[in-house]
Design a protein around this motif. Structure first.
Motif, PDB file in Angstrom:
ATOM      1  N   ASN A 410       0.843  -1.198   0.000  1.00 62.99           N
ATOM      2  CA  ASN A 410       0.000   0.000   0.000  1.00 62.99           C
ATOM      3  C   ASN A 410       0.880   1.249   0.000  1.00 62.99           C
ATOM      4  O   ASN A 410       1.588   1.527   0.970  1.00 62.99           O
ATOM      5  CB  ASN A 410      -0.918  -0.020   1.223  1.00 62.99           C
ATOM      6  CG  ASN A 410      -1.928   1.109   1.184  1.00 62.99           C
ATOM      7  OD1 ASN A 410      -1.564   2.271   1.168  1.00 62.99           O
ATOM      8  ND2 ASN A 410      -3.203   0.744   1.175  1.00 62.99           N
ATOM      9  N   SER A 412       0.125   4.514  -0.020  1.00 67.66           N
ATOM     10  CA  SER A 412      -0.246   5.579   0.915  1.00 67.66           C
ATOM     11  C   SER A 412       0.250   5.270   2.325  1.00 67.66           C
ATOM     12  O   SER A 412       0.786   6.132   3.024  1.00 67.66           O
ATOM     13  CB  SER A 412      -1.762   5.789   0.918  1.00 67.66           C
ATOM     14  OG  SER A 412      -2.197   6.226  -0.344  1.00 67.66           O
ATOM     15  N   ARG A 416       3.180   7.286   4.513  1.00 68.65           N
ATOM     16  CA  ARG A 416       2.985   7.793   5.876  1.00 68.65           C
ATOM     17  C   ARG A 416       4.100   7.317   6.802  1.00 68.65           C
ATOM     18  O   ARG A 416       4.616   8.069   7.626  1.00 68.65           O
ATOM     19  CB  ARG A 416       1.618   7.356   6.408  1.00 68.65           C
ATOM     20  CG  ARG A 416       0.448   8.152   5.832  1.00 68.65           C
ATOM     21  CD  ARG A 416      -0.827   7.894   6.616  1.00 68.65           C
ATOM     22  NE  ARG A 416      -1.276   6.506   6.526  1.00 68.65           N
ATOM     23  CZ  ARG A 416      -2.078   6.051   5.550  1.00 68.65           C
ATOM     24  NH1 ARG A 416      -2.510   6.871   4.620  1.00 68.65           N
ATOM     25  NH2 ARG A 416      -2.463   4.788   5.540  1.00 68.65           N
ATOM     26  N   ARG A 422       3.434  10.450  -1.322  1.00 68.04           N
ATOM     27  CA  ARG A 422       3.189   9.169  -1.997  1.00 68.04           C
ATOM     28  C   ARG A 422       3.693   9.185  -3.441  1.00 68.04           C
ATOM     29  O   ARG A 422       4.114   8.147  -3.974  1.00 68.04           O
ATOM     30  CB  ARG A 422       1.707   8.787  -1.953  1.00 68.04           C
ATOM     31  CG  ARG A 422       0.801   9.616  -2.814  1.00 68.04           C
ATOM     32  CD  ARG A 422      -0.666   9.203  -2.689  1.00 68.04           C
ATOM     33  NE  ARG A 422      -0.865   7.787  -2.885  1.00 68.04           N
ATOM     34  CZ  ARG A 422      -0.934   7.194  -4.075  1.00 68.04           C
ATOM     35  NH1 ARG A 422      -0.762   7.913  -5.179  1.00 68.04           N
ATOM     36  NH2 ARG A 422      -1.143   5.900  -4.163  1.00 68.04           N
TER      37      ARG A 422
END
Length: 438
Positions: A410, A412, A416, A422
């Motif tokens: 993932n 995103s 983080r 991203r």
């Protein structure tokens, strides 16, 4: 007007109680004068309010009309002229954030004066998310508490992991802007091709991939605060754009479009010493003076180890973890903590994750940062640039693969964790042949 001389006008801004005039270069470098409202005369004659010892400065060179809402500079027909932003001026209404004027071989920084901060330690042990009982931290809290209600631009300096972003959050949270957004921009982690859009926004079609209009940080933070983390990493050619925003309070998006007025307070932070960066030509001097109206220095953890028990107790409570074993705190107090409070939190998280019940055991070996891997022998025989690029490419690919694996592909979530944009993950993954899920 002759000799290309012109007048410059700006809209009035907020009110300023006191101004500072600082000689940045020339024979009188280091001279500082402070003034409230009134008319200030500058020149080489002893009768002036500010005497400039510069052979190219006229006896009565320049007048500053000092008001709460700004400064007006007026040249008095000087022989060598008064210059603002490389243009010779006759009169200039200077921006509320400050300005740099050149007369002769002398540069003058004109800016709102920081509050008189002859402070004692704060009685509190907490300021926002910052914790501390030590004098060093309570002095920091007192400074934050004093400057937060003002509109002064703040430059936060401190080592990695010392809590610079928490300082910005505390200043914002104690200010009249607390009900408006605090927008954080990490100038060190956003790719060069994206940082301009991140700060100022863009219009549709401004560049490949710009399929819609996008508001930048300054527009998103209207009425609030923009925190520019690692401002020293901002490319030199982008610094004039940021300077223009600070001077005019207006932002123009990438690709054109109308300028938008933005009422924001700016807090910047840097690991690097920006004064050194200025002297070595990597950071604009005029931007440095705009940003450093008030400077806040965040102490490293080794300077307030008295706070270690309080910080440990807080983090362990946050983790829902058992307490430390009898010798753990003594071991931690003897360590230098190069990664500061962030490293402390990571050490406790790791110890809690590996604990098999009972008090946490922490040894000196648990505290040491991992040693860097040695350079592959084959790279040592290559030209420097080729070797550097090869090693960096290998590291980047391995880092992305491990990062994405931890986050099940993932992007995103990976962004983080890595604290980057991203789009940076996607661009580098494509470049290095790393598969991504979204």
């Amino acid at each position: 007007m002759s000799d290309g001389t012109k007048s410059v006008a700006f809209k009035p801004g907020r009110s300023v109680e006191r101004w500072r005039i600082e000689v940045m270069s020339g024979p009188s470098k280091g001279l500082v004068k402070r003034f409230a409202e009134g008319v200030i005369r500058l020149g080489s004659a002893k009768s002036n309010d500010v005497v400039i010892d510069d052979g190219k400065v006229s006896r009565h060179h320049l007048v500053l009309e000092v008001k709460g809402t700004g400064l007006r500079a007026r040249d008095l027909g000087s022989k060598n002229g008064t210059f603002y932003r490389s243009s010779r001026i006759e009169t200039a209404d200077l921006p509320i954030s400050g300005a740099v004027l050149t007369i002769g071989e002398t540069e003058l920084a004109l800016m709102p004066d920081e509050p008189d901060l002859g402070l004692g330690p704060s009685p509190r042990e907490r300021c926002g998310q910052l914790l501390g009982q030590s004098e060093a931290m309570r002095m920091l809290f007192a400074r934050i508490e004093r400057i937060a209600p003002t509109t002064a631009t703040v430059l936060v300096h401190g080592e990695t992991g010392s809590g610079k972003e928490l300082v910005a959050e505390a200043i914002h949270g104690l200010s009249a802007r607390a009900g408006s957004p605090l927008v954080v921009v990490d100038c060190g982690s956003i790719p060069r091709e994206l940082i301009e859009s991140e700060l100022f926004g863009h219009v549709r079609g401004a560049f490949t991939g710009a399929t819609t209009d996008r508001r930048g940080a300054f527009e998103l933070a209207h009425g609030g605060t923009v925190f520019l983390d690692e401002i020293g990493e901002l490319a030199l050619d982008l610094q004039p754009r940021l300077l223009r925003v600070l001077e005019t309070g207006q932002v123009k998006p990438v690709g054109g479009g109308r300028a938008v007025s933005c009422d924001v307070r700016v807090i910047a932070a840097s690991l690097r010493d920006l004064g050194t960066e200025v002297r070595e030509g990597r950071f604009r001097e005029d931007l440095f003076y705009r940003l450093s109206v008030v400077r806040v220095d965040v102490p490293p953890l080794r300077a307030h180890l008295d706070d270690l028990p309080l910080l440990v107790e807080y983090f362990l409570h946050e983790l829902g973890s058992p307490p430390l074993g009898p010798d753990a705190l003594r071991t931690m107090a003897a360590y230098a903590w190069p990664g500061n409070v962030r490293q402390l939190k990571n050490v406790l998280e790791r110890a809690a994750a590996l604990a098999a019940g009972g008090p946490l055991s922490i040894r000196t070996s648990d505290l040491e940062l991992p040693a860097p891997q040695s350079t592959p022998p084959a790279a040592m025989s290559l030209p420097y640039k080729v070797a550097k690029d090869e090693i960096l490419a290998r590291f980047t690919k391995e880092y992305l693969e491990a990062l994405l694996a931890r986050n099940s592909g993932n992007v995103s979530a990976a962004a983080r964790e890595a604290q980057v944009d991203r789009n940076w993950i996607v661009a580098l993954a494509r470049r290095h042949g790393v598969r991504v899920r979204d």
